[in-house]
Design an enzyme around this catalytic site. Structure first.
Site, PDB file in Angstrom:
ATOM      1  N   ASP A  68      37.395  34.989  37.951  1.00  0.00           N
ATOM      2  CA  ASP A  68      37.645  34.125  39.119  1.00  0.00           C
ATOM      3  C   ASP A  68      36.667  32.950  39.288  1.00  0.00           C
ATOM      4  OD1 ASP A  68      39.491  36.137  39.429  1.00  0.00           O
ATOM      5  OD2 ASP A  68      38.816  36.793  41.399  1.00  0.00           O
TER       6      ASP A  68
ATOM      7  N   CYS B  36      35.030  40.853  43.345  1.00  0.00           N
ATOM      8  CA  CYS B  36      35.895  41.034  42.174  1.00  0.00           C
ATOM      9  C   CYS B  36      35.144  41.373  40.893  1.00  0.00           C
ATOM     10  CB  CYS B  36      36.781  39.804  41.990  1.00  0.00           C
ATOM     11  SG  CYS B  36      38.030  39.700  43.285  1.00  0.00           S
TER      12      CYS B  36
ATOM     13  N   LYS C 240      45.889  37.759  39.236  1.00  0.00           N
ATOM     14  CA  LYS C 240      45.979  38.958  40.087  1.00  0.00           C
ATOM     15  C   LYS C 240      46.195  38.557  41.530  1.00  0.00           C
ATOM     16  CE  LYS C 240      40.983  39.011  40.007  1.00  0.00           C
ATOM     17  NZ  LYS C 240      40.741  38.750  41.415  1.00  0.00           N
TER      18      LYS C 240
HETATM   19  C1  VGL Z   1      37.556  37.596  45.690  1.00  0.00           C
HETATM   20  C2  VGL Z   1      37.547  37.931  47.955  1.00  0.00           C
HETATM   21  C3  VGL Z   1      38.909  37.805  47.991  1.00  0.00           C
HETATM   22  C4  VGL Z   1      36.773  37.472  44.415  1.00  0.00           C
HETATM   23  C5  VGL Z   1      38.928  37.473  45.713  1.00  0.00           C
HETATM   24  O1  VGL Z   1      37.272  36.869  43.458  1.00  0.00           O
HETATM   25  O2  VGL Z   1      35.626  37.981  44.383  1.00  0.00           O
HETATM   26  N1  VGL Z   1      36.878  37.819  46.810  1.00  0.00           N
HETATM   27  N2  VGL Z   1      39.591  37.581  46.862  1.00  0.00           N
END
Ligand code: VGL
Ligand code: ZN
Length: 201
Positions: free
Chosen positions: A17, A152, A104
């Site tokens: 991410d 994540c 995802k």
């Molecule tokens: C994430 C919060 C919500 C991340 C993703 O990638 O860490 N954190 N969605």
């Protein structure tokens, strides 16, 4: 600089991410210092590639309305809505043309771990393609980097450990979102207790 980690064809790098909404100060769920990890992550990518270790990317990818978002009854400010600037991988991140990118959260689930998505209403979990890609690559040892460290990255590292991989999270390649103060520190403790190598070099 340059990473001190060594990779070989049985290692794999999972880049979690590294998207504008987390890594850019104007992002919807900016993780403080997120932009600082891009160079460190690129060093890992270069080291992995030159050793013949696969590099896999994940991308948080949400619909406009999802119980993942605070406005819809969930936890988080709006971020990584499919097709928006915020959902794009950071422009300075090294991403080869033929990169494998695992999305995802696509169908509205909470995709915290790169390995699975969880329906936030029913709690039902289903696997993403990440596990299959790693299996096909013959990976035994994973280095997990990116954002956010206490969300994540941690979820991905925990799942990886449970799946039987040897797992390392280099702290220089991540930053913590700290929804609650102290989350970062607690996350590191939990990861270490689970047998994940959280490393500082
Ligand atoms: C994430 C919060 C919500 C991340 C993703 O990638 O860490 N954190 N969605
Ligand atoms: Zn999300």
């Amino acid at each position: 600089m340059g990473t001190t980690r060594s990779y070989d064809p049985t290692s794999a790098l999972v880049v979690v991410d590294v998207q504008n909404d987390f890594a850019d100060p104007d992002g919807g769920l900016y993780v403080t210092g997120g932009e600082e990890v891009v160079d460190a992550v690129n060093e890992e990518i270069a080291a992995a590639r030159s050793a013949g270790a696969p590099v896999l990317y994940t991308q948080d990818w949400h619909p406009e309305t999802t119980p993942h978002f605070e406005k819809d009854g969930g936890t988080w400010p709006v971020h990584c809505v499919a097709g928006t600037w915020g959902a794009e991988l950071h422009p300075n991140l090294d991403v080869p043309e033929d990169a494998t990118i695992v999305r995802k959260g696509v169908d509205g689930g909470d995709g915290y771990s790169g390995f699975s998505v969880r329906d936030p209403v029913s709690g039902e979990e289903s696997a993403t393609e990440l596990g299959k890609h790693l299996e096909e690559a013959g990976a035994e040892r994973l280095v997990v980097v990116g954002l956010a460290g206490d969300v994540c990255v941690a979820a991905t590292a925990h799942d990886a450990k449970e799946l039987g991989y040897e797992v390392e999270v280099p702290l220089a390649t991540t930053r913590m979102v700290e929804l609650e103060p102290g989350d970062g520190e607690r996350t590191v403790e939990r990861l270490r207790a689970a047998g994940v190598a959280v490393t500082t070099a």
